[in-house]
Scaffold this active site. Sequence first.
Site, mmCIF file in Angstrom:
data_model
loop_
_atom_site.group_PDB
_atom_site.id
_atom_site.type_symbol
_atom_site.label_atom_id
_atom_site.label_comp_id
_atom_site.label_asym_id
_atom_site.label_seq_id
_atom_site.Cartn_x
_atom_site.Cartn_y
_atom_site.Cartn_z
ATOM 1 N N VAL A 138 50.511 -9.848 -54.744
ATOM 2 C CA VAL A 138 50.678 -10.923 -55.713
ATOM 3 C C VAL A 138 50.177 -12.160 -54.979
ATOM 4 O O VAL A 138 50.847 -12.659 -54.098
ATOM 5 C CB VAL A 138 52.155 -11.095 -56.123
ATOM 6 C CG1 VAL A 138 52.316 -12.301 -57.037
ATOM 7 C CG2 VAL A 138 52.665 -9.838 -56.814
ATOM 8 N N PRO A 139 48.980 -12.605 -55.334
ATOM 9 C CA PRO A 139 48.253 -13.539 -54.461
ATOM 10 C C PRO A 139 48.791 -14.958 -54.470
ATOM 11 O O PRO A 139 48.140 -15.872 -54.959
ATOM 12 C CB PRO A 139 46.831 -13.486 -55.009
ATOM 13 C CG PRO A 139 46.993 -13.130 -56.444
ATOM 14 C CD PRO A 139 48.236 -12.297 -56.566
ATOM 15 N N CYS A 140 49.951 -15.137 -53.896
ATOM 16 C CA CYS A 140 50.524 -16.480 -53.887
ATOM 17 C C CYS A 140 49.725 -17.405 -52.983
ATOM 18 O O CYS A 140 49.859 -18.619 -53.061
ATOM 19 C CB CYS A 140 51.986 -16.451 -53.463
ATOM 20 S SG CYS A 140 52.285 -15.645 -51.903
ATOM 21 N N HIS A 141 48.889 -16.837 -52.124
ATOM 22 C CA HIS A 141 48.081 -17.687 -51.266
ATOM 23 C C HIS A 141 46.969 -18.371 -52.058
ATOM 24 O O HIS A 141 46.303 -19.253 -51.558
ATOM 25 C CB HIS A 141 47.474 -16.865 -50.131
ATOM 26 C CG HIS A 141 46.702 -15.668 -50.580
ATOM 27 N ND1 HIS A 141 47.308 -14.502 -51.009
ATOM 28 C CD2 HIS A 141 45.385 -15.454 -50.700
ATOM 29 C CE1 HIS A 141 46.382 -13.633 -51.348
ATOM 30 N NE2 HIS A 141 45.198 -14.186 -51.182
#
Length: 293
Positions: free
Chosen positions: A259-262
């Site tokens: 989950v690409p929170c970056h």
Amino acid sequence: MTMLVNAVSATDITPEGSDYETVRRVIEMITNDYREQPSLETIAERLGQSPTQLQKVFTRWAGLSPKAFLQAVTLDHAKRLLGQERLPLLETSFEVGLSGPGRLHDLFVTHEAMSPGEWKARGGGLTIRYGFHPSPFGLALVMITERGLAGLAFADLGGERACYEDMAQRWPNATYVEDSAATAPYAAHIFDPGKWSCEQPLRVVLIGTDFQVRVWESLLKIPLGKAVTYSDLARDIGQPTASRAVGAAVGRNPISFVVPCHRALGKSGALTGYHWGLTRKRAMLGWEAAQMS
DNA sequence: TACGCAAACCGTA
DNA sequence: TACGGTTTGCGTA
């Protein structure tokens, strides 16, 4: 044991899995002391390595020279990731992703969310199997349930314990079983872009508050090589003024990287924060930049 | 333009 | 109630 060592790609990890440690220190150095723009030579010297050796390790890790990497994590580039127009919604990105001809690989994910009741149980009645595996971003802690991947975290050198506890306390009533044989295939799939395909999507289960799950679902819509702001996310879930709460929810994302929170940045393009360390966020963004080219 | 700073914003524990 | 992985507006170099 069952890990296959066949196709060698730029993302392959050294047996010790220690490349990231070197890379991390390089990134820290060039971002902390960016004013003086340290040369490869001086960085190598401070790390007690030869320039050529360092160049090699870094490039094997990212497919990008340190210099090119630095360029990939500047404010200027971050703004480009955000895109000119703030308005275009994330809604269509999945569609585009599946059919876009020129599009590079991205990790395909099918997700489901836990019901509010299940969330209130704080993991009660849930069995979570976990294991540590080397990854391009340091040692990765993988947590799975029968319904799919539930957690992914990263440990710094020697920080495995802290990492585990950080994760385990999120679902305190769950039963935890060490089972790296079961988690290994997940790690292999996630960190090898060659295995990313829409025919074999990764199953993921989102365990969190209703609000959090909505935020995380929004994150999943951001394609590789793109970024959004916290207020973009807020608008996407229909609460345009909740950007700050969104930031908090993003920070609680249990499945880091997948989950690409970056890919969530401040409106200015600045990297505002990351649960597993700002350096790692930079590393992920730079690494992804290399995947694109 | 580039900061610093205060105030408004909102879901969690 | 307090606390953030935010934003925005406004004053000062």
